[in-house]
Enzyme design. Structure first.
Site, PDB file in Angstrom:
ATOM      1  CG  HIS A 184       1.743   1.415   1.514  1.00 29.18           C
ATOM      2  ND1 HIS A 184       1.670   2.112   0.327  1.00 29.18           N
ATOM      3  CD2 HIS A 184       0.700   0.539   1.484  1.00 29.18           C
ATOM      4  CE1 HIS A 184       0.625   1.694  -0.370  1.00 29.18           C
ATOM      5  NE2 HIS A 184       0.032   0.732   0.303  1.00 29.18           N
ATOM      6  CG  ASP A 188       1.846   2.853  -5.942  1.00 26.58           C
ATOM      7  OD1 ASP A 188       2.528   1.947  -6.478  1.00 26.58           O
ATOM      8  OD2 ASP A 188       1.434   3.843  -6.567  1.00 26.58           O
TER       9      ASP A 188
END
Length: 213
Positions: A184, A188
């Site tokens: 992450h 995204d």
């Protein structure tokens, strides 16, 4: 590497069920008695390589010391293999320069050598992205561990007949589950979903995808 991956990478997982009937039928239609042609994994690998060209941030590593994403200028496609010494992920070097047929031959050769413990040190360490065919183990889904220092891993479950709704009718289709685990820190969910959908759409409608390759 697996322990380090779990300890350092803030990973997230997304998944989707994919109708692989069209790709399955295309593969069967192109088989010849003297030439079976590329297998399903080779076609999927080719779609993955193409999608990475449009999502280069996933073909990268995260340099924590410098807090920067280092994108690779080539795709060294790792493939998870259960070898004599355990699970390894050797890579097809320069997979982005190969045709589907060449990729099929390279994957078969690499898998055979890796199972026998004969993958080279470079093949075992140079991967930039990993593909995990856990369907070969007879399972449908898995939240795989990213192969550190890579930033993502894409996995496929077994392809089996399932009831599926097509044009309002329930019919049997060849369905596989695709799961994608990503770091992450590098992207995204929208980027991850875009990559997944590009691969899934190519599997579900392979002819237009192959024409563009």
């Amino acid at each position: 590497m697996l322990s380090r991956s779990r300890a350092e990478i803030p990973e997230a997982t997304v998944w989707v069920d994919v109708d692989a009937t069209a790709l399955w039928e295309l593969r069967e239609a192109t088989r010849r008695p003297d030439d079976p042609g590329p297998g399903l994994l080779a076609h999927i690998a080719r779609f993955v390589v193409s999608a990475l060209a449009d999502h280069p941030v996933l073909n990268a590593r995260f340099d924590a010391a410098r807090d920067e994403i280092v994108v690779s200028d080539t795709v060294n496609l790792g493939i998870a293999v259960q070898g004599e010494a355990g699970l390894v992920a050797p890579a097809v070097l320069g997979a982005d320069a190969l045709t589907t047929r060449e990729l099929d031959a390279a994957l078969r050769d690499l898998t055979t050598r890796a199972r026998a413990g004969r993958a080279t040190p470079e093949e075992l360490t140079a991967g930039t992205f990993t593909l995990n065919n856990y369907g070969s183990l007879g399972v449908d889904g898995s939240a795989a561990i990213i192969n550190h220092p890579q930033v993502a891993i894409l996995g496929f479950g077994r392809v089996i007949d399932r009831p599926w709704v097509v044009d309002g009718q329930i019919v049997p289709r060849k369905i596989t589950q695709m799961s994608f685990v990503f770091d992450h820190r590098v992207c995204d969910g929208a980027t991850a979903a875009g990559f997944m959908r590009q691969v899934a759409d190519a599997i579900e409608n392979p002819l237009p995808a192959l024409v563009r390759l």
